[in-house]
Design a protein around this motif. Structure first.
Motif, mmCIF file in Angstrom:
data_model
loop_
_atom_site.group_PDB
_atom_site.id
_atom_site.type_symbol
_atom_site.label_atom_id
_atom_site.label_comp_id
_atom_site.label_asym_id
_atom_site.label_seq_id
_atom_site.Cartn_x
_atom_site.Cartn_y
_atom_site.Cartn_z
ATOM 1 N N PHE A 75 -13.363 -2.157 10.933
ATOM 2 C CA PHE A 75 -13.416 -3.194 11.952
ATOM 3 C C PHE A 75 -14.346 -4.270 11.396
ATOM 4 N N ALA A 76 -13.866 -5.489 11.373
ATOM 5 C CA ALA A 76 -14.656 -6.581 10.811
ATOM 6 C C ALA A 76 -14.900 -7.630 11.882
ATOM 7 N N GLN A 77 -16.170 -7.954 12.065
ATOM 8 C CA GLN A 77 -16.536 -9.058 12.945
ATOM 9 C C GLN A 77 -16.620 -10.307 12.076
ATOM 10 N N VAL A 78 -15.828 -11.302 12.428
ATOM 11 C CA VAL A 78 -15.755 -12.534 11.656
ATOM 12 C C VAL A 78 -16.431 -13.646 12.439
ATOM 13 N N ILE A 101 -4.320 -6.522 8.050
ATOM 14 C CA ILE A 101 -4.959 -6.774 9.353
ATOM 15 C C ILE A 101 -3.978 -6.308 10.415
ATOM 16 N N VAL A 102 -4.287 -5.167 11.050
ATOM 17 C CA VAL A 102 -3.347 -4.595 12.014
ATOM 18 C C VAL A 102 -3.588 -5.080 13.435
ATOM 19 N N SER A 103 -4.783 -5.610 13.713
ATOM 20 C CA SER A 103 -5.013 -6.246 15.008
ATOM 21 C C SER A 103 -6.132 -7.265 14.870
ATOM 22 N N CYS A 104 -6.107 -8.254 15.739
ATOM 23 C CA CYS A 104 -7.123 -9.304 15.747
ATOM 24 C C CYS A 104 -7.355 -9.738 17.180
ATOM 25 N N HIS A 105 -8.621 -9.837 17.543
ATOM 26 C CA HIS A 105 -8.986 -10.286 18.880
ATOM 27 C C HIS A 105 -9.992 -11.422 18.756
ATOM 28 N N LEU A 114 -12.635 -10.155 16.083
ATOM 29 C CA LEU A 114 -12.759 -8.763 15.685
ATOM 30 C C LEU A 114 -11.418 -8.341 15.101
ATOM 31 N N LEU A 115 -11.439 -7.908 13.850
ATOM 32 C CA LEU A 115 -10.222 -7.513 13.149
ATOM 33 C C LEU A 115 -10.231 -6.012 12.910
ATOM 34 N N GLN A 116 -9.082 -5.399 12.988
ATOM 35 C CA GLN A 116 -8.913 -4.025 12.538
ATOM 36 C C GLN A 116 -8.099 -4.095 11.256
ATOM 37 N N ILE A 117 -8.623 -3.459 10.217
ATOM 38 C CA ILE A 117 -8.050 -3.570 8.882
ATOM 39 C C ILE A 117 -7.846 -2.167 8.314
ATOM 40 N N VAL A 118 -6.742 -1.968 7.607
ATOM 41 C CA VAL A 118 -6.509 -0.702 6.919
ATOM 42 C C VAL A 118 -6.429 -0.947 5.422
ATOM 43 N N ALA A 119 -6.855 0.081 4.656
ATOM 44 C CA ALA A 119 -6.796 0.021 3.195
ATOM 45 C C ALA A 119 -6.665 1.436 2.649
ATOM 46 N N ARG A 120 -6.223 1.537 1.416
ATOM 47 C CA ARG A 120 -6.084 2.858 0.794
ATOM 48 C C ARG A 120 -7.439 3.534 0.613
ATOM 49 N N ASP A 121 -8.423 2.767 0.132
ATOM 50 C CA ASP A 121 -9.737 3.341 -0.145
ATOM 51 C C ASP A 121 -10.784 2.226 -0.066
ATOM 52 N N LEU A 122 -12.053 2.580 -0.291
ATOM 53 C CA LEU A 122 -13.121 1.588 -0.186
ATOM 54 C C LEU A 122 -13.018 0.514 -1.262
ATOM 55 N N ASP A 123 -12.569 0.883 -2.454
ATOM 56 C CA ASP A 123 -12.409 -0.127 -3.508
ATOM 57 C C ASP A 123 -11.397 -1.194 -3.080
ATOM 58 N N GLU A 124 -10.262 -0.745 -2.551
ATOM 59 C CA GLU A 124 -9.242 -1.692 -2.104
ATOM 60 C C GLU A 124 -9.775 -2.549 -0.956
ATOM 61 N N TYR A 125 -10.528 -1.944 -0.046
ATOM 62 C CA TYR A 125 -11.105 -2.708 1.066
ATOM 63 C C TYR A 125 -12.084 -3.764 0.541
ATOM 64 N N GLY A 126 -12.894 -3.379 -0.444
ATOM 65 C CA GLY A 126 -13.847 -4.332 -1.025
ATOM 66 C C GLY A 126 -13.153 -5.527 -1.655
ATOM 67 N N VAL A 127 -12.082 -5.285 -2.371
ATOM 68 C CA VAL A 127 -11.312 -6.378 -2.981
ATOM 69 C C VAL A 127 -10.691 -7.251 -1.890
ATOM 70 N N PHE A 128 -10.163 -6.617 -0.846
ATOM 71 C CA PHE A 128 -9.584 -7.371 0.270
ATOM 72 C C PHE A 128 -10.633 -8.278 0.910
ATOM 73 N N MET A 129 -11.832 -7.731 1.116
ATOM 74 C CA MET A 129 -12.914 -8.537 1.711
ATOM 75 C C MET A 129 -13.217 -9.747 0.832
ATOM 76 N N ARG A 130 -13.401 -9.507 -0.458
ATOM 77 C CA ARG A 130 -13.792 -10.571 -1.392
ATOM 78 C C ARG A 130 -12.694 -11.613 -1.582
ATOM 79 N N ASP A 131 -11.461 -11.128 -1.816
ATOM 80 C CA ASP A 131 -10.387 -12.032 -2.228
ATOM 81 C C ASP A 131 -9.553 -12.598 -1.085
ATOM 82 N N VAL A 132 -9.590 -11.951 0.073
ATOM 83 C CA VAL A 132 -8.736 -12.397 1.177
ATOM 84 C C VAL A 132 -9.567 -12.815 2.389
ATOM 85 N N LEU A 133 -10.266 -11.880 2.966
ATOM 86 C CA LEU A 133 -10.930 -12.146 4.248
ATOM 87 C C LEU A 133 -11.977 -13.253 4.159
#
Length: 160
Positions: A75-78, A101-105, A114-133
């Protein structure tokens, strides 16, 4: 409260139908009719009315995160530093196309979304945060919270 297009009040049978369909959206009309104590034809008519009146938005399958190897739920607070309508509109349009991003409020409080995000693992989530979010329009700060264990999954809405 009625849906946007709702025109009829819900009675006991309508409510029972909605509860049953939230549990199994693929339930055949014959089984639904039996469960709520109607014959098939009136049940089918009510179902069509519930759909056309806006009480039922649609039907879908609930997929297994485990089978899809999506082991991280975050869950990411933006936060935005500038609250500009055009910037918010661009952000909201862009997140619509991001599958992770499976949900956004849009929320109140210290964060803007507030976003709900899914990823395969923490490495993939970290890349998503850096390169996308963090590169989305307006985003100046992101605070992540990782789900350790899901205790209750979306089980449907309460039907008054």
């Amino acid at each position: 409260m009625k849906g946007e297009n709702a025109v009829t009040e819900l009675d006991r049978i309508d409510r029972a139908m909605l509860v049953a369909l939230q549990q199994d959206g693929r339930m055949p009309v014959a089984k639904l009719a039996e469960r709520v104590g109607l014959s098939e034809t009136p049940c089918a008519r009510r179902l069509k009315r519930l759909e056309s009146d806006g009480y039922i938005d649609g039907y879908r399958a609930i997929l297994s995160r485990k089978a899809l190897e999506l082991g991280v739920v975050a869950f990411a607070q933006v936060r935005f530093s500038v609250h500009d309508r055009a910037l918010s509109d661009r952000f909201e349009r862009e997140i619509q196309g991001i599958e992770r991003i499976v949900s956004c409020h849009n929320i109140s409080g210290t964060a803007d979304y507030l976003l709900q995000i899914v990823a395969r693992d923490l490495d993939e989530y970290g890349v998503f945060m850096r390169d996308v979010l963090r590169t989305l329009p307006g985003v100046t700060a992101v605070e992540s919270m990782l789900s350790l264990r899901e205790l209750k999954r979306d089980s449907g809405l309460p039907v008054p």
